[in-house]
Design an enzyme around this catalytic site. Structure first.
Site, PDB file in Angstrom:
ATOM      1  N   ALA A 107       0.825  -1.213   0.000  1.00 23.03           N
ATOM      2  CA  ALA A 107       0.000   0.000   0.000  1.00 23.03           C
ATOM      3  C   ALA A 107       0.858   1.262   0.000  1.00 23.03           C
ATOM      4  O   ALA A 107       0.447   2.294  -0.529  1.00 23.03           O
ATOM      5  CB  ALA A 107      -0.932   0.003   1.196  1.00 23.03           C
ATOM      6  N   ALA A 131      -2.323  -6.875   0.897  1.00 20.51           N
ATOM      7  CA  ALA A 131      -2.771  -8.234   1.247  1.00 20.51           C
ATOM      8  C   ALA A 131      -2.448  -8.627   2.687  1.00 20.51           C
ATOM      9  O   ALA A 131      -3.211  -9.369   3.311  1.00 20.51           O
ATOM     10  CB  ALA A 131      -2.119  -9.234   0.293  1.00 20.51           C
ATOM     11  N   THR A 152       7.833  -7.698 -13.370  1.00 18.96           N
ATOM     12  CA  THR A 152       7.200  -9.010 -13.488  1.00 18.96           C
ATOM     13  C   THR A 152       6.215  -9.215 -12.341  1.00 18.96           C
ATOM     14  O   THR A 152       6.553  -8.978 -11.177  1.00 18.96           O
ATOM     15  CB  THR A 152       8.284 -10.112 -13.451  1.00 18.96           C
ATOM     16  N   CYS A 203       5.059   1.611  12.182  1.00 14.68           N
ATOM     17  CA  CYS A 203       5.862   2.442  11.289  1.00 14.68           C
ATOM     18  C   CYS A 203       6.385   3.662  12.027  1.00 14.68           C
ATOM     19  O   CYS A 203       7.312   4.309  11.589  1.00 14.68           O
ATOM     20  CB  CYS A 203       5.031   2.912  10.100  1.00 14.68           C
TER      21      CYS A 203
HETATM   22  N1  7TS Z   1      -1.953   2.612   5.060  1.00 16.16           N
HETATM   23  C1  7TS Z   1      -2.440   2.254   6.256  1.00 16.16           C
HETATM   24  C2  7TS Z   1      -3.742   2.836   6.723  1.00 16.16           C
HETATM   25  C3  7TS Z   1      -1.741   1.332   7.042  1.00 16.16           C
HETATM   26  O1  7TS Z   1      -2.253   0.971   8.214  1.00 16.16           O
HETATM   27  C4  7TS Z   1      -0.505   0.819   6.590  1.00 16.16           C
HETATM   28  C5  7TS Z   1       0.318  -0.085   7.446  1.00 16.16           C
HETATM   29  C6  7TS Z   1      -0.061   1.214   5.314  1.00 16.16           C
HETATM   30  C7  7TS Z   1      -0.798   2.117   4.593  1.00 16.16           C
HETATM   31  C8  7TS Z   1       1.189   0.664   4.707  1.00 16.16           C
HETATM   32  O2  7TS Z   1       0.947  -0.605   4.200  1.00 16.16           O
HETATM   33  P1  7TS Z   1       2.080  -1.478   3.490  1.00 16.16           P
HETATM   34  O3  7TS Z   1       1.346  -2.414   2.596  1.00 16.16           O
HETATM   35  O4  7TS Z   1       2.938  -0.545   2.747  1.00 16.16           O
HETATM   36  O5  7TS Z   1       2.789  -2.199   4.567  1.00 16.16           O
HETATM   37  N2  7TS Z   1       0.131   0.152   8.817  1.00 16.16           N
HETATM   38  C9  7TS Z   1       0.850  -0.305   9.856  1.00 16.16           C
HETATM   39  C10 7TS Z   1       0.465  -0.118  11.194  1.00 16.16           C
HETATM   40  O6  7TS Z   1      -0.541   0.445  11.573  1.00 16.16           O
HETATM   41  N3  7TS Z   1       1.378  -0.687  11.996  1.00 16.16           N
HETATM   42  O7  7TS Z   1       2.317  -1.233  11.223  1.00 16.16           O
HETATM   43  C11 7TS Z   1       2.015  -1.001   9.896  1.00 16.16           C
END
Ligand code: 7TS
Length: 404
Positions: free
Chosen positions: A72, A204, A241, A328
């Site tokens: 994400a 995912a 890929t 994070c």
């Molecule tokens: N957006 C939201 C709302 C999230 O909670 C997170 C990860 C991300 C983006 C990033 O996702 P990724 O696929 O790039 O890992 N959130 C968290 C959290 O709340 N504690 O550790 C990771």
């Protein structure tokens, strides 16, 4: 002693059925899907099934795009930077509107774009911890706003934003709307036919799929410059890929997340409420956000006089995994930005602890965790230099924020 995992907003256990579905695509059907020989073509049916599951999971039409990516964070970077290239760098627009409580991958991308000359407007959240449609109406400018980016559900509080109304305000004003739906998939219905978003991102590993794979929904006809240039994969929208086993896993994870929505909103919610009641029975604790406005698996609690980190370590020693808000941000000693945004007092803003459940959490785990949290709160308060001394409120009732 069995450990107890209450950090499912950071990541989730991979459902064993999902791992089994992925398995053949590592050592047997390992061809590159772009190859013309049978190793390449034999993976196409599984990829198609996975894509169908993703489209139907969010109710996208086959005219829309779902771009498979690595996470994400990538999807959110793609939307923000793509819109900067398309609409801001050389005009005709200049501004991105977002909120104070987005994930760092949105906030820091916005800060970066600001350094390149974009105007970034950050909307405050209200006392419920969300942004309502009237607030957005006050901040949006049809002539200069290129994009509004508001998360569907917050990772720390679980608070659900009124994305349908927000997306409609954007549509009325001819402004693109992006929502980060990472914490919404599998917890609330996510339906892009009902909610007129232009971009939506998911990952995912937040719904029992593997880490390192995500998706970006792009509404039909909406242009978005790629973040990664190269081959023609994903129709030229994201080169590289395709990670076939992970895509296959994410497809099944999405289908199972939707199938489990009712379970999440009954059984998981009941366990969450049980843990929350146990936490609130400890004096001078606060749970952020009204229950009915939150995703069914999340509690952000704070315990007066206790540093969040101290309780995390204490619980970890008892085999219980929770977090101080977002993993994070766990390196930072700043007060939790969500608490600051919700104007929760400083002494509580340093003490946030997030408990997040999943469909794998059991009642026995919740009861063991509740007992350990109470023991930890008592122990840490007994050795605290501030608790029970000057500055204590004297009002030892616990409450949910938003309650009188
Ligand atoms: N957006 C939201 C709302 C999230 O909670 C997170 C990860 C991300 C983006 C990033 O996702 P990724 O696929 O790039 O890992 N959130 C968290 C959290 O709340 N504690 O550790 C990771």
């Amino acid at each position: 002693m069995d450990r107890i995992y209450l950090d499912s907003n950071a990541t989730t256990i991979v459902d064993p059925r999902i791992r089994e579905t992925m398995d053949p695509f590592f050592c047997r059907q390992y061809g590159n899907p772009n190859s013309l020989h049978s190793f390449g073509t034999e993976v196409h049916p599984a990829m198609r099934l996975a894509m169908d599951r993703l489209y139907s999971g969010i109710n996208a039409s086959d005219q829309d795009d779902i771009v498979i990516n690595s996470c994400a964070s990538e999807g959110n970077n793609h939307v923000l930077k793509g819109v900067w290239f398309d609409l801001i760098r050389n005009g005709p627009k200049s501004e991105i509107v977002t909120t104070q409580v987005e994930h760092p991958c949105v906030r820091n991308s916005c800060a970066f774009l600001e350094s390149l000359g974009a105007k970034v407007t950050t909307m405050p959240v209200n006392s419920d911890g969300i942004v309502d449609a009237d607030t957005l109406r006050r901040h949006i400018h049809p002539d200069r706003t290129a994009l509004v980016s508001v998360m569907w559900a917050n990772n720390e509080t679980g608070l659900i934003f009124p994305v349908r109304e927000l997306a409609e305000v954007c549509r009325e004003n001819g402004v693109l709307f992006h929502t980060d739906a990472v914490q919404a998939i599998g917890k609330v219905p996510v339906d892009v036919a009902r909610v007129p978003v232009d971009f939506l991102t998911f990952s995912a590993h937040k719904f029992h799929g593997p880490k390192g794979v995500g998706g970006l929904f792009i509404r039909r006809g909406v242009k978005l410059t790629p973040l990664i240039h190269g081959g023609e994969q994903m129709g030229g929208k994201r080169a590289g890929t395709v990670n076939v086993p992970y895509l296959v896993g994410m497809g099944l994870a999405m289908e199972m997340a939707v199938d489990n929505l009712a379970f999440e909103n009954s059984a998981v919610r009941r366990l969450r409420d049980r843990l929350e009641d146990a936490i609130l029975s400890i004096p001078e604790t606060l749970v952020v956000g009204k229950r009915e406005l939150r995703t069914p698996n999340t509690i952000l609690a704070s315990f007066r006089g206790i540093e969040g980190e101290a309780m995390i370590w204490d619980l970890n020693a008892s085999g219980i995994a929770a977090s101080t808000g977002s993993a994070c941000a766990s390196e930072s000693l700043e007060p939790n930005p969500t608490f600051v945004a919700m104007r929760i007092s400083d002494d509580l803003a340093h003490t946030g602890i997030r408990f997040s459940l999943s469909r794998f959490t059991t009642a026995e785990e919740i009861d063991r965790a509740a007992a350990a949290i109470r023991r930890s709160a008592e122990r840490l308060r007994a050795i605290s230099s501030t608790y029970g001394k000057a500055g204590q409120t004297g009002n030892n009732r616990s409450k949910r924020n938003g309650e009188e």
